[in-house]
Design an enzyme around this catalytic site. Sequence first.
Site, mmCIF file in Angstrom:
data_model
loop_
_atom_site.group_PDB
_atom_site.id
_atom_site.type_symbol
_atom_site.label_atom_id
_atom_site.label_comp_id
_atom_site.label_asym_id
_atom_site.label_seq_id
_atom_site.Cartn_x
_atom_site.Cartn_y
_atom_site.Cartn_z
ATOM 1 N N CYS A 73 12.667 90.612 18.937
ATOM 2 C CA CYS A 73 13.932 90.682 19.783
ATOM 3 C C CYS A 73 13.677 90.095 21.172
ATOM 4 C CB CYS A 73 14.686 91.865 19.709
ATOM 5 S SG CYS A 73 16.240 91.988 20.694
ATOM 6 N N CYS A 183 16.733 83.113 21.150
ATOM 7 C CA CYS A 183 17.054 84.252 20.405
ATOM 8 C C CYS A 183 16.587 83.982 18.976
ATOM 9 C CB CYS A 183 18.682 84.564 20.528
ATOM 10 S SG CYS A 183 19.069 85.735 19.323
#
Length: 260
Positions: A73, A183
């Site tokens: 992440c 991302c």
Amino acid sequence: MANRPVGFFDSGLGGASVLREALKLLPNENYIYYGDNANAPYGDRSDEEITSLTFRSAHRLVDMGVKAIVLACNTATATCINQIRSEFSIPVISVEPAIKPACMLPGDGKVLMMATMATTRLERYLRLQQRMPDPDRVINIPCPGIVERIESGKFSADDYDDLFAEYLAPYKNTNTDAIVLGCTHYIFIKDAFRRNAALHLKGKCELIDGNEGTVRQLQRVLSDHGLTNASGSASVTFCTSGDAERLLPIFNTLINRKDL
């Protein structure tokens, strides 16, 4: 210890894109994936919230007996990777936006780094940007809303036209050498990025992500620590803080479909 699984963590399902690389490159390992879907996305939360949620999820994985954690992440990495590493005795591998390979591409066009709002504003990422040969070549574009749509199972190229029209409007016809997928969720909608790059930008607009590099680093770390598993079967256990019945089919789609 070497026979224990590797833990993968993300705020939601985006880390499955990194796990897919691990399944290809490290098929003799076993894996536990934990998505904090009940609290996703992290990108709109405060630093304190992101840190607290990441710690809680990492402790969940440690309690499940993992030998290493991949913090898949970007937002969590940029917020609290140093604190996480100091908390646990097992190796913690992180992801970062792949602006370095993007900035190494030849050309005089811009590099668009598209990511969550949190990633684009956090000090760890901004320091990384300043280490580039030409920091001003990089344009940071926060993209609220994309993660939520991916989490809902939308993967068609035109499912994101309205969002990209808003994000890219200030850069209409900008000569662009690369777009960094900042991302891990974004890897699953590459077709949407390509479609909207063609609609709004000029130049090569090469899509760059850091997933393979992250898994190569995991491979090195496991080897350095004597944790390489020679007898695993690439088994994956999916865990979530959210609605497992709804999310498991989406997770399996992300892991197994070759066109995403």
